[in-house]
Design an enzyme around this catalytic site. Structure first.
Site: not given
Ligand code: AP5
Length: 218
Positions: A13, A88, A127, A160, A171
Protein backbone atom coordinates in the site's frame (compact mmCIF):
# COMPACT_ATOMS: atom_id res chain seq x y z
CA UNK A 1 -9.30 12.12 -5.88
CA UNK A 2 -10.39 10.99 -2.41
CA UNK A 3 -9.09 7.52 -1.87
CA UNK A 4 -8.46 4.84 0.76
CA UNK A 5 -6.04 1.91 0.36
CA UNK A 6 -6.73 -1.16 2.51
CA UNK A 7 -5.05 -4.55 2.66
CA UNK A 8 -2.84 -6.64 4.92
CA UNK A 9 0.45 -5.35 6.30
CA UNK A 10 3.14 -5.57 3.64
CA UNK A 11 0.67 -5.70 0.74
CA UNK A 12 2.45 -2.78 -0.93
CA UNK A 13 0.00 0.00 0.00
CA UNK A 14 2.69 2.48 1.01
CA UNK A 15 4.73 1.78 -2.13
CA UNK A 16 1.78 2.38 -4.46
CA UNK A 17 0.45 5.27 -2.37
CA UNK A 18 3.68 7.17 -3.01
CA UNK A 19 3.37 6.64 -6.79
CA UNK A 20 -0.30 7.66 -6.96
CA UNK A 21 0.06 10.67 -4.65
CA UNK A 22 2.90 11.95 -6.77
CA UNK A 23 1.06 11.33 -10.08
CA UNK A 24 -2.11 13.04 -8.81
CA UNK A 25 -0.39 15.77 -6.75
CA UNK A 26 -2.40 14.89 -3.66
CA UNK A 27 -1.06 14.22 -0.15
CA UNK A 28 -0.41 10.66 0.94
CA UNK A 29 -1.72 10.49 4.49
CA UNK A 30 -0.27 7.42 6.18
CA UNK A 31 -1.15 6.97 9.85
CA UNK A 32 1.81 4.59 10.20
CA UNK A 33 4.19 7.26 8.84
CA UNK A 34 2.71 9.92 11.14
CA UNK A 35 3.11 7.64 14.17
CA UNK A 36 6.69 6.72 13.18
CA UNK A 37 7.62 10.41 12.75
CA UNK A 38 6.26 11.07 16.25
CA UNK A 39 8.21 8.12 17.65
CA UNK A 40 11.47 9.41 16.18
CA UNK A 41 10.77 12.94 17.44
CA UNK A 42 10.02 11.54 20.92
CA UNK A 43 6.63 13.29 21.25
CA UNK A 44 3.99 12.19 23.78
CA UNK A 45 1.94 10.77 20.87
CA UNK A 46 5.03 8.86 19.70
CA UNK A 47 5.67 7.40 23.17
CA UNK A 48 2.07 6.22 23.38
CA UNK A 49 1.96 4.82 19.82
CA UNK A 50 5.30 2.99 20.13
CA UNK A 51 4.02 0.55 22.76
CA UNK A 52 1.23 -0.60 20.44
CA UNK A 53 3.24 -0.53 17.21
CA UNK A 54 6.17 -2.57 18.50
CA UNK A 55 3.77 -5.29 19.63
CA UNK A 56 1.92 -5.22 16.30
CA UNK A 57 -1.32 -3.97 17.88
CA UNK A 58 -3.45 -1.02 16.79
CA UNK A 59 -3.14 2.38 18.41
CA UNK A 60 -6.50 3.22 20.10
CA UNK A 61 -9.17 4.60 17.75
CA UNK A 62 -9.71 7.77 19.80
CA UNK A 63 -6.08 8.84 19.29
CA UNK A 64 -5.92 7.88 15.62
CA UNK A 65 -9.24 9.40 14.52
CA UNK A 66 -8.47 12.80 16.03
CA UNK A 67 -5.04 12.82 14.38
CA UNK A 68 -6.49 12.07 10.92
CA UNK A 69 -9.33 14.56 11.32
CA UNK A 70 -6.78 17.30 11.99
CA UNK A 71 -4.63 16.21 9.06
CA UNK A 72 -7.57 16.22 6.64
CA UNK A 73 -8.40 19.77 7.67
CA UNK A 74 -5.03 21.00 6.37
CA UNK A 75 -4.94 23.10 3.21
CA UNK A 76 -3.21 20.55 0.96
CA UNK A 77 -5.96 17.94 1.51
CA UNK A 78 -8.77 20.14 0.18
CA UNK A 79 -8.43 19.08 -3.46
CA UNK A 80 -7.96 15.42 -2.63
CA UNK A 81 -6.08 12.91 -0.48
CA UNK A 82 -4.96 9.34 -0.34
CA UNK A 83 -5.36 7.56 2.99
CA UNK A 84 -2.89 4.70 3.56
CA UNK A 85 -3.46 2.56 6.66
CA UNK A 86 -6.56 4.43 7.79
CA UNK A 87 -9.31 3.49 8.48
CA UNK A 88 -8.33 0.19 10.02
CA UNK A 89 -11.44 -0.59 12.09
CA UNK A 90 -15.15 -0.16 11.41
CA UNK A 91 -15.47 2.58 14.10
CA UNK A 92 -12.61 4.49 12.37
CA UNK A 93 -14.44 4.12 9.04
CA UNK A 94 -17.65 5.47 10.56
CA UNK A 95 -15.84 8.47 12.05
CA UNK A 96 -14.12 9.14 8.73
CA UNK A 97 -17.42 8.96 6.86
CA UNK A 98 -19.02 11.44 9.25
CA UNK A 99 -16.07 13.86 9.05
CA UNK A 100 -16.04 13.79 5.25
CA UNK A 101 -19.81 14.12 5.03
CA UNK A 102 -19.64 17.24 7.20
CA UNK A 103 -17.28 18.85 4.69
CA UNK A 104 -19.14 17.45 1.64
CA UNK A 105 -16.07 15.56 0.44
CA UNK A 106 -17.19 11.89 0.47
CA UNK A 107 -14.79 9.10 -0.39
CA UNK A 108 -14.71 8.18 -4.09
CA UNK A 109 -12.95 4.81 -3.91
CA UNK A 110 -11.56 2.21 -1.53
CA UNK A 111 -9.04 -0.22 -3.06
CA UNK A 112 -8.41 -3.57 -1.41
CA UNK A 113 -4.90 -4.94 -2.04
CA UNK A 114 -5.06 -8.73 -2.29
CA UNK A 115 -1.77 -10.57 -1.73
CA UNK A 116 -1.26 -14.19 -0.58
CA UNK A 117 -0.06 -14.52 3.03
CA UNK A 118 3.30 -16.09 2.05
CA UNK A 119 4.09 -13.12 -0.22
CA UNK A 120 3.15 -10.63 2.49
CA UNK A 121 5.52 -12.31 4.96
CA UNK A 122 8.33 -12.27 2.36
CA UNK A 123 7.72 -8.58 1.60
CA UNK A 124 7.68 -7.61 5.29
CA UNK A 125 10.71 -9.69 6.28
CA UNK A 126 12.87 -8.14 3.55
CA UNK A 127 11.72 -4.53 3.94
CA UNK A 128 14.34 -1.96 4.92
CA UNK A 129 13.48 1.67 5.67
CA UNK A 130 15.37 4.91 5.88
CA UNK A 131 14.89 6.48 9.32
CA UNK A 132 15.79 9.91 7.90
CA UNK A 133 13.83 10.36 4.62
CA UNK A 134 11.37 7.43 5.11
CA UNK A 135 12.25 5.82 1.74
CA UNK A 136 11.38 2.11 1.62
CA UNK A 137 13.47 -0.67 0.05
CA UNK A 138 13.41 -4.44 -0.14
CA UNK A 139 16.52 -6.60 0.06
CA UNK A 140 15.27 -8.78 -2.81
CA UNK A 141 12.62 -6.83 -4.76
CA UNK A 142 13.81 -3.22 -4.48
CA UNK A 143 17.37 -3.12 -3.11
CA UNK A 144 19.15 0.17 -2.49
CA UNK A 145 21.96 0.83 -4.99
CA UNK A 146 24.11 1.79 -2.00
CA UNK A 147 23.78 -1.55 -0.19
CA UNK A 148 22.80 -0.93 3.43
CA UNK A 149 22.61 2.84 2.96
CA UNK A 150 19.71 4.87 1.56
CA UNK A 151 19.86 5.63 -2.18
CA UNK A 152 18.35 9.05 -1.61
CA UNK A 153 20.06 10.47 1.48
CA UNK A 154 22.87 8.05 2.42
CA UNK A 155 21.51 7.26 5.92
CA UNK A 156 21.94 3.64 7.11
CA UNK A 157 18.81 1.60 6.47
CA UNK A 158 17.00 -0.15 9.33
CA UNK A 159 14.47 -2.93 9.75
CA UNK A 160 11.22 -1.70 11.32
CA UNK A 161 10.77 -3.08 14.84
CA UNK A 162 7.32 -4.37 13.81
CA UNK A 163 8.80 -6.30 10.87
CA UNK A 164 10.29 -8.89 13.25
CA UNK A 165 8.59 -12.35 13.04
CA UNK A 166 6.56 -12.16 16.31
CA UNK A 167 5.17 -8.71 15.49
CA UNK A 168 4.35 -9.78 11.91
CA UNK A 169 2.26 -12.68 13.28
CA UNK A 170 0.33 -10.33 15.58
CA UNK A 171 -0.20 -7.75 12.81
CA UNK A 172 -1.65 -10.37 10.47
CA UNK A 173 -3.98 -11.61 13.22
CA UNK A 174 -5.05 -8.07 14.10
CA UNK A 175 -5.65 -7.39 10.40
CA UNK A 176 -7.96 -10.41 10.04
CA UNK A 177 -9.90 -9.59 13.21
CA UNK A 178 -10.18 -5.81 13.06
CA UNK A 179 -9.43 -4.56 9.54
CA UNK A 180 -10.75 -7.25 7.17
CA UNK A 181 -14.38 -6.43 8.16
CA UNK A 182 -13.89 -3.09 6.37
CA UNK A 183 -13.98 -4.92 3.05
CA UNK A 184 -17.63 -5.87 3.56
CA UNK A 185 -18.36 -2.47 5.05
CA UNK A 186 -17.14 -0.62 1.93
CA UNK A 187 -18.55 -3.24 -0.48
CA UNK A 188 -22.01 -2.49 0.99
CA UNK A 189 -21.42 1.18 0.32
CA UNK A 190 -20.44 0.34 -3.29
CA UNK A 191 -17.07 2.01 -2.84
CA UNK A 192 -14.84 -1.07 -3.02
CA UNK A 193 -12.51 -2.13 -5.85
CA UNK A 194 -10.51 -5.34 -5.53
CA UNK A 195 -6.90 -5.27 -6.74
CA UNK A 196 -4.63 -8.23 -7.41
CA UNK A 197 -1.48 -6.83 -5.78
CA UNK A 198 0.61 -10.01 -6.05
CA UNK A 199 2.57 -8.96 -9.16
CA UNK A 200 5.64 -6.78 -9.51
CA UNK A 201 5.51 -3.13 -8.37
CA UNK A 202 5.11 -1.97 -12.00
CA UNK A 203 2.33 -4.47 -12.69
CA UNK A 204 0.46 -3.44 -9.55
CA UNK A 205 0.87 0.25 -10.40
CA UNK A 206 -0.56 -0.30 -13.88
CA UNK A 207 -3.56 -2.22 -12.52
CA UNK A 208 -4.16 0.38 -9.80
CA UNK A 209 -3.93 3.23 -12.27
CA UNK A 210 -6.61 1.51 -14.36
CA UNK A 211 -8.93 1.18 -11.35
CA UNK A 212 -8.45 4.84 -10.45
CA UNK A 213 -8.66 6.33 -13.96
CA UNK A 214 -12.33 7.42 -13.61
CA UNK A 215 -11.46 9.44 -10.49
CA UNK A 216 -8.24 10.98 -11.75
CA UNK A 217 -7.93 14.76 -11.92
CA UNK A 218 -5.10 14.63 -14.49
P1 AP5 B 1 4.94 -1.52 1.65
O1 AP5 B 1 4.52 -0.71 0.48
O2 AP5 B 1 5.80 -0.90 2.70
O3 AP5 B 1 3.67 -2.27 2.29
P2 AP5 B 1 2.46 -1.69 3.16
O4 AP5 B 1 1.23 -2.36 2.67
O5 AP5 B 1 2.48 -0.19 3.17
O6 AP5 B 1 2.89 -2.32 4.53
P3 AP5 B 1 2.96 -1.69 6.01
O7 AP5 B 1 3.63 -2.77 6.83
O8 AP5 B 1 3.59 -0.35 6.04
O9 AP5 B 1 1.49 -1.61 6.31
P4 AP5 B 1 0.87 -1.62 7.67
O10 AP5 B 1 -0.51 -1.31 7.27
O11 AP5 B 1 1.04 -2.83 8.50
O12 AP5 B 1 1.75 -0.57 8.48
P5 AP5 B 1 1.51 0.93 8.86
O13 AP5 B 1 2.77 1.66 8.65
O14 AP5 B 1 0.26 1.46 8.21
O15 AP5 B 1 5.68 -2.82 1.07
C1 AP5 B 1 6.26 -3.78 1.94
C2 AP5 B 1 7.60 -4.27 1.34
O16 AP5 B 1 7.33 -4.96 0.14
C3 AP5 B 1 8.57 -3.14 0.98
O17 AP5 B 1 9.87 -3.55 1.26
C4 AP5 B 1 8.39 -2.95 -0.55
O18 AP5 B 1 9.58 -2.51 -1.16
C5 AP5 B 1 7.99 -4.34 -0.98
N1 AP5 B 1 7.01 -4.34 -2.06
C6 AP5 B 1 5.95 -3.49 -2.25
N2 AP5 B 1 5.26 -3.82 -3.34
C7 AP5 B 1 5.86 -4.94 -3.85
C8 AP5 B 1 5.60 -5.77 -4.99
N3 AP5 B 1 4.57 -5.53 -5.81
N4 AP5 B 1 6.42 -6.83 -5.19
C9 AP5 B 1 7.47 -7.08 -4.36
N5 AP5 B 1 7.77 -6.32 -3.28
C10 AP5 B 1 6.97 -5.27 -3.03
O19 AP5 B 1 1.18 0.81 10.41
C11 AP5 B 1 2.15 0.43 11.35
C12 AP5 B 1 1.54 0.41 12.75
O20 AP5 B 1 1.03 1.73 13.09
C13 AP5 B 1 0.31 -0.50 12.93
O21 AP5 B 1 0.67 -1.84 13.18
C14 AP5 B 1 -0.39 0.16 14.13
O22 AP5 B 1 0.24 -0.13 15.32
C15 AP5 B 1 -0.17 1.66 13.84
N6 AP5 B 1 -1.28 2.20 13.03
C16 AP5 B 1 -1.17 2.70 11.77
N7 AP5 B 1 -2.38 3.09 11.33
C17 AP5 B 1 -3.26 2.84 12.33
C18 AP5 B 1 -4.66 3.01 12.44
N8 AP5 B 1 -5.40 3.51 11.44
N9 AP5 B 1 -5.26 2.64 13.60
C19 AP5 B 1 -4.53 2.13 14.61
N10 AP5 B 1 -3.20 1.92 14.56
C20 AP5 B 1 -2.57 2.27 13.43
Amino acid sequence: MRLVLVGPPGAGKGTQAAFIASAESIPKISTGDIFRANVSEGTELGKLAKQYMDAGDLVPDSVTVEMVRNRLAEEDAVRGFLLDGFPRTVPQAEELGAALQATKRPLQRVVNFQVPRADVIRRLSGRRSCPKCQATFHVEFAPSKKGNACDRCGEMLVQRSDDKPEAIETRLKVYEEQTAPLIQYYAHKRLLSELDASGSMDEVFEALFGVLAPYSAI
